[in-house]
Design a protein around this motif. Structure first.
Motif, mmCIF file in Angstrom:
data_model
loop_
_atom_site.group_PDB
_atom_site.id
_atom_site.type_symbol
_atom_site.label_atom_id
_atom_site.label_comp_id
_atom_site.label_asym_id
_atom_site.label_seq_id
_atom_site.Cartn_x
_atom_site.Cartn_y
_atom_site.Cartn_z
ATOM 1 N N LEU A 67 0.832 -1.213 0.000
ATOM 2 C CA LEU A 67 0.000 0.000 0.000
ATOM 3 C C LEU A 67 0.861 1.256 0.000
ATOM 4 O O LEU A 67 0.536 2.245 -0.676
ATOM 5 C CB LEU A 67 -0.928 -0.011 1.218
ATOM 6 C CG LEU A 67 -2.087 -1.008 1.186
ATOM 7 C CD1 LEU A 67 -2.851 -0.966 2.498
ATOM 8 C CD2 LEU A 67 -3.015 -0.736 0.020
ATOM 9 N N PHE A 68 1.957 1.235 0.742
ATOM 10 C CA PHE A 68 2.858 2.382 0.739
ATOM 11 C C PHE A 68 3.447 2.601 -0.655
ATOM 12 O O PHE A 68 3.555 3.739 -1.131
ATOM 13 C CB PHE A 68 3.986 2.176 1.754
ATOM 14 C CG PHE A 68 3.567 2.394 3.174
ATOM 15 C CD1 PHE A 68 2.390 3.058 3.477
ATOM 16 C CD2 PHE A 68 4.348 1.936 4.209
ATOM 17 C CE1 PHE A 68 1.999 3.257 4.790
ATOM 18 C CE2 PHE A 68 3.976 2.127 5.529
ATOM 19 C CZ PHE A 68 2.799 2.791 5.819
ATOM 20 N N ALA A 69 3.837 1.511 -1.298
ATOM 21 C CA ALA A 69 4.431 1.633 -2.629
ATOM 22 C C ALA A 69 3.415 2.164 -3.634
ATOM 23 O O ALA A 69 3.731 3.016 -4.469
ATOM 24 C CB ALA A 69 4.976 0.272 -3.077
ATOM 25 N N VAL A 70 2.196 1.664 -3.563
ATOM 26 C CA VAL A 70 1.155 2.129 -4.477
ATOM 27 C C VAL A 70 0.853 3.605 -4.230
ATOM 28 O O VAL A 70 0.715 4.402 -5.173
ATOM 29 C CB VAL A 70 -0.118 1.275 -4.317
ATOM 30 C CG1 VAL A 70 -1.280 1.898 -5.090
ATOM 31 C CG2 VAL A 70 0.135 -0.143 -4.811
ATOM 32 N N ALA A 71 0.769 3.993 -2.953
ATOM 33 C CA ALA A 71 0.491 5.397 -2.629
ATOM 34 C C ALA A 71 1.611 6.311 -3.099
ATOM 35 O O ALA A 71 1.364 7.459 -3.477
ATOM 36 C CB ALA A 71 0.283 5.546 -1.130
ATOM 37 N N ALA A 72 2.851 5.811 -3.109
ATOM 38 C CA ALA A 72 3.984 6.637 -3.512
ATOM 39 C C ALA A 72 3.977 6.924 -5.001
ATOM 40 O O ALA A 72 4.369 8.016 -5.435
ATOM 41 C CB ALA A 72 5.293 5.946 -3.110
ATOM 42 N N PHE A 73 3.539 5.984 -5.806
ATOM 43 C CA PHE A 73 3.645 6.135 -7.259
ATOM 44 C C PHE A 73 2.301 6.373 -7.948
ATOM 45 O O PHE A 73 2.276 6.665 -9.134
ATOM 46 C CB PHE A 73 4.311 4.890 -7.865
ATOM 47 C CG PHE A 73 5.777 4.806 -7.565
ATOM 48 C CD1 PHE A 73 6.707 5.377 -8.412
ATOM 49 C CD2 PHE A 73 6.223 4.172 -6.416
ATOM 50 C CE1 PHE A 73 8.057 5.315 -8.132
ATOM 51 C CE2 PHE A 73 7.576 4.105 -6.124
ATOM 52 C CZ PHE A 73 8.500 4.676 -6.977
ATOM 53 N N ALA A 74 1.204 6.222 -7.228
ATOM 54 C CA ALA A 74 -0.102 6.395 -7.857
ATOM 55 C C ALA A 74 -0.380 7.875 -8.104
ATOM 56 O O ALA A 74 0.103 8.751 -7.373
ATOM 57 C CB ALA A 74 -1.194 5.800 -6.972
ATOM 58 N N PRO A 75 -1.186 8.191 -9.111
ATOM 59 C CA PRO A 75 -1.608 9.584 -9.320
ATOM 60 C C PRO A 75 -2.394 10.091 -8.107
ATOM 61 O O PRO A 75 -2.945 9.297 -7.331
ATOM 62 C CB PRO A 75 -2.506 9.495 -10.566
ATOM 63 C CG PRO A 75 -2.112 8.214 -11.237
ATOM 64 C CD PRO A 75 -1.702 7.286 -10.143
ATOM 65 N N PRO A 76 -2.450 11.405 -7.925
ATOM 66 C CA PRO A 76 -3.155 11.957 -6.746
ATOM 67 C C PRO A 76 -4.600 11.483 -6.625
ATOM 68 O O PRO A 76 -5.075 11.226 -5.512
ATOM 69 C CB PRO A 76 -3.075 13.470 -6.977
ATOM 70 C CG PRO A 76 -1.865 13.661 -7.829
ATOM 71 C CD PRO A 76 -1.788 12.467 -8.718
ATOM 72 N N ASP A 77 -5.313 11.369 -7.736
ATOM 73 C CA ASP A 77 -6.709 10.925 -7.666
ATOM 74 C C ASP A 77 -6.807 9.501 -7.135
ATOM 75 O O ASP A 77 -7.708 9.174 -6.346
ATOM 76 C CB ASP A 77 -7.360 11.016 -9.042
ATOM 77 C CG ASP A 77 -7.549 12.460 -9.497
ATOM 78 O OD1 ASP A 77 -7.490 13.355 -8.625
ATOM 79 O OD2 ASP A 77 -7.748 12.674 -10.707
ATOM 80 N N VAL A 78 -5.902 8.644 -7.576
ATOM 81 C CA VAL A 78 -5.908 7.256 -7.112
ATOM 82 C C VAL A 78 -5.549 7.188 -5.633
ATOM 83 O O VAL A 78 -6.139 6.424 -4.860
ATOM 84 C CB VAL A 78 -4.937 6.405 -7.954
ATOM 85 C CG1 VAL A 78 -4.849 4.989 -7.406
ATOM 86 C CG2 VAL A 78 -5.366 6.390 -9.412
ATOM 87 N N ARG A 79 -4.581 8.009 -5.219
ATOM 88 C CA ARG A 79 -4.205 8.030 -3.803
ATOM 89 C C ARG A 79 -5.368 8.510 -2.948
ATOM 90 O O ARG A 79 -5.639 7.953 -1.870
ATOM 91 C CB ARG A 79 -2.996 8.935 -3.614
ATOM 92 C CG ARG A 79 -2.377 8.850 -2.215
ATOM 93 C CD ARG A 79 -1.252 9.850 -2.068
ATOM 94 N NE ARG A 79 -0.288 9.688 -3.150
ATOM 95 C CZ ARG A 79 0.452 10.681 -3.619
ATOM 96 N NH1 ARG A 79 0.309 11.907 -3.142
ATOM 97 N NH2 ARG A 79 1.330 10.459 -4.588
ATOM 98 N N ASP A 80 -6.081 9.529 -3.416
ATOM 99 C CA ASP A 80 -7.254 10.002 -2.673
ATOM 100 C C ASP A 80 -8.316 8.908 -2.568
ATOM 101 O O ASP A 80 -8.957 8.746 -1.526
ATOM 102 C CB ASP A 80 -7.851 11.233 -3.365
ATOM 103 C CG ASP A 80 -6.929 12.444 -3.295
ATOM 104 O OD1 ASP A 80 -6.018 12.443 -2.440
ATOM 105 O OD2 ASP A 80 -7.114 13.364 -4.108
ATOM 106 N N GLN A 81 -8.506 8.160 -3.649
ATOM 107 C CA GLN A 81 -9.483 7.072 -3.658
ATOM 108 C C GLN A 81 -9.070 5.982 -2.680
ATOM 109 O O GLN A 81 -9.913 5.408 -1.979
ATOM 110 C CB GLN A 81 -9.597 6.500 -5.069
ATOM 111 C CG GLN A 81 -10.645 5.410 -5.232
ATOM 112 C CD GLN A 81 -12.059 5.960 -5.216
ATOM 113 O OE1 GLN A 81 -12.274 7.148 -5.434
ATOM 114 N NE2 GLN A 81 -13.020 5.101 -4.952
#
Length: 296
Positions: A67-81
Motif C-alpha cells: 500500500l505504501f508503494a502504491v500510494a507513492a507512485f499512484a496519481p493523486p486521484d488514485v491516492r485520494d481514492q
C-alpha cells in the motif's frame, strides 16, 4: 434435608433425560444428515485456526509495504481514492485518520529511494499473501498444492485484482452516493463475486464454479458482517490504542481484526466445501466425491 435431596434427585433425573434426548437427537440428525459430522469435525480441527492466523499475518506483512508503494507512485486521484476506501473500510476518524493520511501522503521519499523496481519487488513479494489464501482454499477442498508454473500468474493476478477492489470500497460502501441502504447489498454482492472468483482462481480451476458457490455465499456473508462490525468497533478502538500505545497500538488493533476476519473467511470456505461435497448439495451442484484425507 430430605426435601433438598429429593429436589436434587429430581433435577438430576431431568438433566439425565435432557442429555439422553439431546444424544438421540444428535444421532438422528447425523443419520439423516451425515454432512453434519464431517462439518463439525472439520470446523473443530485445531489446524484451521492456525491457518487463519498465518493468513492474517501474511496479509498484514505484505499489504502494508504494498500500500505504501502504491500510494507513492499512484496519481493523486488514485491516492485520494485509496485513502477514502481505507477510511470507509475501517471507519477511520480523528487521530487515526490523521495517521493514515500522514502515512500515505508522506510517501514522497519512498518514490525517490525505491523507484519502479522497488514497486515491482513489493508486488512480487505480495504474492506470498496469495499463496496463503490458496493454501486455505486447498486445505478446505483437500487438494494438493498447485504447481508453481501453473499458479504463479494466478497469485500475481489476485494481488492486482485485490488492489483494484480495495480502491472502490469507499464508493461501493456508500452505494455510489445513494447511501448505506444500497451500499450494504452492493458490498455483499461484490464480496460474493470476489470470493467466488478467488477460490476458483487460486484453486487453479480444479473445482467447478457451482460447487464453489456455497463457500462464496458463506464467505460473503461473513465478510459483510465483519465490515459492519469494523465500522462500529474500529474507530474508537484505533483512537484509544493510538492514544495509549502510539503507532504500535494501531498495529495491534489492525492485526487483531485481520485475525478475526481471516478466521471467519477460513471457517466459511471450509464449511462451504464440506456442504458442497455432502448430500444433498453434491447432487444439485455436481460436486465430485472428496479425496480421502491425506496422511503424513
Amino acid at each position: 434435608m430430605r426435601s433438598v435431596r429429593e429436589a436434587a434427585g429430581r433435577w438430576g433425573e431431568r438433566l439425565a433425560r435432557g442429555r439422553g434426548q439431546w444424544e438421540r437427537a444428535r444421532v438422528e440428525a447425523e443419520r439423516r444428515f451425515p454432512v453434519i459430522t464431517e462439518l463439525t469435525a472439520r470446523l473443530l480441527s485445531p489446524g484451521l485456526l492456525d491457518a487463519a492466523t498465518r493468513m492474517a499475518s501474511q496479509i498484514f506483512l505484505t499489504s502494508v509495504p504494498l500500500l505504501f508503494a502504491v500510494a507513492a507512485f499512484a496519481p493523486p486521484d488514485v491516492r485520494d481514492q485509496l485513502v477514502a476506501s481505507l477510511r470507509a473500510l475501517f471507519g477511520v476518524s480523528g487521530a487515526s485518520d490523521q495517521e493514515l493520511r500522514q502515512a500515505l501522503y508522506g510517501t514522497g521519499d519512498l518514490r525517490g529511494t525505491t523507484g519502479i523496481i522497488g514497486v515491482l519487488m513489493a508486488l512480487l513479494s505480495a504474492t506470498s499473501c496469495s499463496r496463503a489464501v490458496a493454501r486455505v482454499c486447498e486445505h478446505a477442498w483437500r487438494l494438493p498444492k498447485a504447481g508453481t508454473r501453473a499458479a504463479a500468474w494466478r497469485w500475481l493476478l489476485w494481488i492486482v485484482a485485490w488492489l483494484t477492489v480495495l480502491l472502490f470500497q469507499g464508493s461501493l460502501r456508500d452505494g455510489f452516493g445513494v447511501g448505506f441502504w444500497l451500499g450494504l447489498p452492493l458490498t455483499f454482492a461484490a464480496s460474493l463475486v470476489v470470493w467466488w472468483w478467488t477460490t476458483h482462481l487460486l484453486l487453479s480451476a480444479r473445482v467447478g464454479w457451482l460447487p464453489l458457490l456455497p463457500g462464496a455465499l458463506l464467505t460473503a456473508a461473513a465478510a459483510t458482517a465483519m465490515s459492519l462490525t469494523a465500522r462500529v468497533y474500529m474507530p474508537g478502538a484505533l483512537n484509544r490504542s493510538l492514544a495509549h500505545y502510539g503507532s504500535l497500538g494501531l498495529v495491534l488493533i489492525l492485526l487483531s481484526w485481520l485475525i478475526a476476519l481471516c478466521a471467519a473467511v477460513t471457517f466459511s470456505v471450509t464449511a462451504g466445501a464440506v456442504l458442497a461435497q455432502g448430500p444433498p448439495l453434491n447432487v444439485y451442484l455436481g460436486t465430485p466425491a472428496p479425496d480421502p484425507p491425506r496422511t503424513g
